[in-house]
Design an enzyme around this catalytic site. Sequence first.
Site, PDB file in Angstrom:
ATOM      1  N   HIS A  37     -10.647  59.912  46.965  1.00 33.70           N
ATOM      2  CA  HIS A  37     -11.825  59.040  46.821  1.00 33.70           C
ATOM      3  C   HIS A  37     -13.095  59.882  46.657  1.00 33.70           C
ATOM      4  CE1 HIS A  37      -9.052  56.442  49.322  1.00 33.70           C
ATOM      5  NE2 HIS A  37      -9.310  55.634  48.314  1.00 33.70           N
ATOM      6  N   GLN A  61      -4.340  40.992  47.023  1.00 33.84           N
ATOM      7  CA  GLN A  61      -3.439  41.895  46.294  1.00 33.84           C
ATOM      8  C   GLN A  61      -2.233  42.323  47.122  1.00 33.84           C
ATOM      9  OE1 GLN A  61      -6.749  44.881  45.832  1.00 33.84           O
ATOM     10  NE2 GLN A  61      -5.113  46.373  46.072  1.00 33.84           N
TER      11      GLN A  61
HETATM   12  O1  PAF Z   1      -7.101  51.062  44.255  1.00 36.06           O
HETATM   13  C1  PAF Z   1      -7.526  50.412  45.223  1.00 36.06           C
HETATM   14  O2  PAF Z   1      -7.888  50.953  46.273  1.00 36.06           O
HETATM   15  C2  PAF Z   1      -7.632  48.900  45.103  1.00 36.06           C
HETATM   16  O3  PAF Z   1      -6.559  48.383  44.394  1.00 36.06           O
HETATM   17  C3  PAF Z   1      -8.969  48.420  44.528  1.00 36.06           C
HETATM   18  C4  PAF Z   1      -9.169  48.879  43.094  1.00 36.06           C
HETATM   19  C5  PAF Z   1     -10.107  48.923  45.385  1.00 36.06           C
HETATM   20  C6  PAF Z   1      -9.017  46.889  44.521  1.00 36.06           C
HETATM   21  O4  PAF Z   1      -8.882  46.366  45.797  1.00 36.06           O
END
Ligand code: PAF
Length: 285
Positions: A37, A61
């Site tokens: 990140h 998700q």
């Molecule tokens: O890759 C992730 O951490 C997640 O899928 C995202 C893009 C932040 C969406 O919740």
Amino acid sequence: MIVATTVEQVRAQVREWKSAGLTVGLVPTMGYLHEGHASLIDTARANCDRVVASVFVNPTQFGEGEDLDSYPRDFEHDCALLEEHGADMVFHPSVDEMYPDGGGQTATFVEILNDMPKQLCGKTRPIHFRGVCTVVSKLFNIVTPDKAFFGQKDAQQLAIIRRMVRDLSYGIQIVGCPIVREEDGLAKSSRNTYLSAEERAAALCLSRAVFLGQDLVAQGEKSADAVVDAMVASIQAEPLARIDYVSAVDGVTMEPVHTFDGTVLVAMAVYIGSTRLIDNFIVEA
Ligand code: PAF
């Protein structure tokens, strides 16, 4: 760094930046941030005047039986990392702020209806990419960034978001950023924290398979099937590993391919114990 928890706070701040002629970059995350990140933030920092990171574990998700409740969270640590890498604002909304119907429910989804979300991870996570597209398009509508930054580790997600941006005419440039690995090769992931010491050692079978595949391609192997077979055999030698998939697909459409021609994504998902890890590499032929 500004800590915003409401949509209105983000909108007001972004309005101010934009009226001063500044460009805005967005790094969407689910928190528990690591160097992967950090590299997205660094790239955003180098490409935009202002950088917004979102930290939100998105319920839509996650499928039933997945790790929504146990997903690791440490907002204090996230803020320290974001500040260190020069983020200007973190958006950390509650579930109800993002989904006002309550309980992470929504009546409206953004969903790609072709086969892209059904391939690879979509085979075992059928609602995953619908949730990703929905939350990412909400974040795009809230932050209205000029550019948004996503990791290549989630290669299918990146391809799907590019497609969504094209189909829905978002005027946002999507920037894919390289996979960041531990020194021994394991791709950085918030889910690595689930691994016991024994599983952590076993998890190296993923990156070993990636490096093996890359070596075979470098030696001139043109058959994607042969590369996938060799990778499968190498992962199967690890007793703690259970393969979900190892596949070669077109880098844009995610349709299966058998030879290296154009841009090919070789991707895998492998369970190490109960932890599902992913890794991949791209071949440009
Ligand atoms: O890759 C992730 O951490 C997640 O899928 C995202 C893009 C932040 C969406 O919740």
